[in-house]
Design a protein around this motif. Structure first.
Motif, PDB file in Angstrom:
ATOM      1  N   ARG A   1       0.832  -1.207   0.000  1.00 62.90           N
ATOM      2  CA  ARG A   1       0.000   0.000   0.000  1.00 62.90           C
ATOM      3  C   ARG A   1       0.864   1.253   0.000  1.00 62.90           C
ATOM      4  NH1 ARG A   1      -5.164   1.482   1.314  1.00 62.90           N
ATOM      5  NH2 ARG A   1      -5.393   3.600   2.100  1.00 62.90           N
ATOM      6  N   SER A   2       1.917   1.258   0.814  1.00 66.28           N
ATOM      7  CA  SER A   2       2.742   2.464   0.924  1.00 66.28           C
ATOM      8  C   SER A   2       3.476   2.752  -0.382  1.00 66.28           C
ATOM      9  CB  SER A   2       3.747   2.300   2.062  1.00 66.28           C
ATOM     10  OG  SER A   2       4.608   1.196   1.824  1.00 66.28           O
ATOM     11  N   GLN A   3       3.981   1.703  -1.062  1.00 66.41           N
ATOM     12  CA  GLN A   3       4.707   1.936  -2.303  1.00 66.41           C
ATOM     13  C   GLN A   3       3.778   2.377  -3.428  1.00 66.41           C
ATOM     14  OE1 GLN A   3       7.178  -1.425  -3.282  1.00 66.41           O
ATOM     15  NE2 GLN A   3       8.272  -1.384  -1.325  1.00 66.41           N
TER      16      GLN A   3
ATOM     17  N   ARG B   1       2.855   5.803  -3.005  1.00 63.46           N
ATOM     18  CA  ARG B   1       3.952   6.704  -3.393  1.00 63.46           C
ATOM     19  C   ARG B   1       3.840   7.055  -4.880  1.00 63.46           C
ATOM     20  NH1 ARG B   1       8.664   7.390  -0.643  1.00 63.46           N
ATOM     21  NH2 ARG B   1       9.793   9.209  -1.433  1.00 63.46           N
TER      22      ARG B   1
END
Length: 494
Positions: free
Chosen positions: A382-384, A387
């Motif tokens: 999710r974080s990547q 981004r």
């Protein structure tokens, strides 16, 4: 043994030795069997010749026996008593009896070979032998057994010389119905001499053959491994000099060693490119970090000397820039180290709405177009992925004139997130270069406005690690259009 040549030579020598020993034993056994069979055949022929004489009622004293040196003969009756023996035969073993004398002097036959007490020549006291009843069961002539003879191995001593023989035993019946056994032998000297000659030749030839095999294997292996030694020497020189521009020699052959040399050179090429990329990355990162650090240091030094001149907002801005750059560098380092993306189930439509809604202070509003009922599920970090959704609008904000649009949809079994603007766009010749690290097409733009040139590089690396792609084309509005394509998460209900 640490040498490949030595191990190969030893292995080949052992294999050939085992093969030659096995083949030699087989040859010796076959040769011995054939020569023994020939001796047995000669003995059978001699035995049948004597047995034929007995079947013709030749008196034992008149039997034509072969020379004892060639074929020693011994004749015994049913009780194992000696009937006849070859002249000069001193001792014998392996036959019906070990006796070689005295001989039986009289043997009843139908032709008068034996006599009675009154010398009439009739064993039954002169009775008329013409009576059919008296002659019943007595063959008119003898016969030789047609069964296969019995073969044995033994020795025969003739004139003091003892030699091994192959004996054949053949039965014969005289005209009087007396069964006799003829034991005839044939010398095994020829067999022993031939086997001995072959054995000696093999004992002499085997070491010579093994030496030749070892030498040839050593030389051939040395010749075959000579390019490997060249590759090793060059790799050692490359390691010592740290000059990755050098390459190992490639032999002209098309064998495994040539493929090894080509693969080694390809690895060196990739390693050289990686090291060069790392050096450029470190140099560019140092250059990018130098500006905010120098600016922050200057402001702090001025503030320390003249507190009333301290530019706190400027210091905070430089600190934020420095923090963002450090985060980008850390993420790139993790991606280069091969960090695998997570396996979280994500809805790209919801992620796009969430990331765009958190944007504040944009120069141009960002519009979002996501089908409300269309499933846009993917699997990843999710974080990547967030981004990427943040970097692409950031890039569009720097170049757009009046509009930035973000959309999401499904297409051919995948999920597509597109970000477009109405700016000047990206020249077709530069559409791959912009994804390189620390690349900014507009060099005149300040670093504060244009960033460090890491956003698109990070976005493409993240897309690749999610089995997706990130490309740039021309948008309908005339600007740049970035498309992120990710494989859709399979529907577990199907």
């Amino acid at each position: 043994m640490r040498s490949v040549r030595a191990r190969a030579a030893l292995g080949a020598t052992v294999v050939v030795a085992v093969a030659l020993i096995g083949a030699g034993l087989a040859v010796l056994l076959v040769l011995r069997a054939n020569l023994t069979d020939q001796a047995g055949l000669q003995a059978e022929v001699a035995a049948r010749e004597v047995a034929g004489q007995l079947a013709l009622d030749v008196p034992v004293q008149q039997l034509d026996l072969p020379d004892a040196e060639e074929h020693p003969v011994q004749v015994t009756d049913e009780d194992g008593r000696l009937v006849a023996v070859s002249k000069d035969l001193v001792a014998v073993t392996g036959t019906g009896t070990a006796r070689v004398g005295p001989r039986v002097s009289a043997l009843p036959t139908s032709t008068g070979a034996g006599t009675d007490d009154d010398g009439s020549g009739d064993r039954h006291g002169g009775e008329d032998r013409g009576d059919d009843d008296a002659n019943a069961g007595i063959p008119a002539r003898g016969e030789v057994s047609t069964d296969d003879p019995d073969f044995t191995n033994g020795t025969a001593t003739v004139d003091g010389d003892t030699a091994d023989h192959r004996f054949a035993s053949v039965s014969a019946t005289t005209g009087a119905g007396v069964t006799l056994t003829v034991h005839a032998g044939a010398p095994l000297a020829t067999e022993q001499k031939a086997v001995g000659s072959v054995r000696r030749a093999m004992l002499i030839g085997l070491p010579v053959m093994l030496l030749i095999v070892a030498a040839v294997t050593w030389l051939m292996t040395r010749r075959a491994l000579r390019p490997v030694e060249g590759i090793r020497a060059e790799m050692s020189a490359i390691t010592a000099s740290e000059d990755l521009s050098r390459r190992v020699p490639e032999p002209g052959s098309r064998d495994e060693i040539a493929r090894l040399a080509r693969t080694t050179n390809e690895t060196l090429t990739a390693l050289e490119a990686s090291v060069d990329r790392q050096r450029r990355f470190v140099a560019a990162a140092s250059h990018e970090l130098r500006s905010p650090i120098a600016s922050l240091r200057t402001q702090l030094e001025v503030g320390a000397a003249h507190p009333e001149l301290l530019d706190v907002p400027g210091a905070v801005t430089d600190t934020v820039r420095l923090q963002a750059l450090a985060a980008d560098l850390l993420l790139l380092a993790r991606l280069d180290a091969g960090e695998r993306p997570g396996s979280t189930r994500l809805d790209m439509g919801a992620l796009v709405h969430e990331e765009v809604s958190q944007r504040t202070g944009d120069r141009i509003p960002v519009t979002v177009s996501v089908p409300p009922s269309e499933p846009l599920e993917v699997t990843g970090s999710r974080s990547q992925l967030a981004r990427i959704i943040g970097n692409l609008p950031d890039n569009a904000q720097r170049h757009a004139e009046s509009s930035v649009a973000v959309s999401a949809r499904t297409e051919r079994g995948g999920v597509v997130v597109a970000v477009g603007d109405d700016g000047p766009g990206v020249p077709e010749a530069e559409r791959e270069r912009i994804f390189e690290r620390f690349v900014r097409l507009d060099d005149a733009r300040s670093r504060d406005e244009g960033g460090a040139g890491l956003g698109l590089a990070i976005a493409r690396d993240v897309a690749r690690r999610h089995q997706g792609t990130l490309t740039v084309t021309r948008s309908p509005e005339g600007g740049a259009r970035f498309e992120l394509r990710l494989p859709a998460r399979p529907d577990p209900g199907r």
